[in-house]
Design a protein around this motif. Structure first.
Motif, PDB file in Angstrom:
ATOM      1  N   GLN A  49      -0.825 -50.998  -3.624  1.00  0.00           N
ATOM      2  CA  GLN A  49      -1.557 -52.140  -4.162  1.00  0.00           C
ATOM      3  C   GLN A  49      -1.945 -53.011  -2.980  1.00  0.00           C
ATOM      4  O   GLN A  49      -1.602 -52.702  -1.843  1.00  0.00           O
ATOM      5  N   ASN A  89       0.767 -44.790  -8.532  1.00  0.00           N
ATOM      6  CA  ASN A  89       0.380 -46.059  -9.156  1.00  0.00           C
ATOM      7  C   ASN A  89       0.959 -47.187  -8.289  1.00  0.00           C
ATOM      8  O   ASN A  89       1.331 -46.946  -7.154  1.00  0.00           O
ATOM      9  N   LYS A  90       1.078 -48.385  -8.814  1.00  0.00           N
ATOM     10  CA  LYS A  90       1.544 -49.522  -8.023  1.00  0.00           C
ATOM     11  C   LYS A  90       3.026 -49.453  -7.649  1.00  0.00           C
ATOM     12  O   LYS A  90       3.484 -50.191  -6.796  1.00  0.00           O
ATOM     13  N   SER A  91       3.783 -48.576  -8.293  1.00  0.00           N
ATOM     14  CA  SER A  91       5.225 -48.530  -8.078  1.00  0.00           C
ATOM     15  C   SER A  91       5.751 -47.204  -7.531  1.00  0.00           C
ATOM     16  O   SER A  91       6.817 -47.167  -6.933  1.00  0.00           O
TER      17      SER A  91
END
Length: 94
Positions: A49, A89-91
């Motif tokens: 991100q 994804n973001k994690s």
């Protein structure tokens, strides 16, 4: 990697560094910051991100960078050289 949300470009290389580049008003890249952490060549990176990157390299380490706070988390898994990394994804990354 290019982060369009903050108009920055991130590069890694054999010199063990992560560099942050920005665009000036003439659309030229200017060097903004250098981050040190890897002990050998850095092979790949991806963006989780804005201001959050993951890198991997020949030192058998994966780093999760927090650019805005100038810090990173280090993951070491034996003596295996990591050649690529992908942010799912973001994690999560693999």
């Amino acid at each position: 990697c290019v982060d369009p949300s903050n108009e920055q470009v991130y590069t890694v290389s054999k010199d063990h560094n992560l560099k942050v580049w920005g665009l000036n008003s003439y659309n030229n890249l200017i060097h903004m910051e250098t981050f040190y952490g890897h002990l050998n060549s850095v092979y790949d990176m991806d963006i989780l991100q804005t201001n959050r990157l993951v890198t991997c390299g020949a030192d058998a380490n994966v780093h999760q960078w927090k650019i805005d706070s100038q810090s990173f988390l280090q993951y070491k898994q034996g003596d295996i050289s990591y050649e690529s990394i992908y942010a799912m994804n973001k994690s999560y990354f693999i």
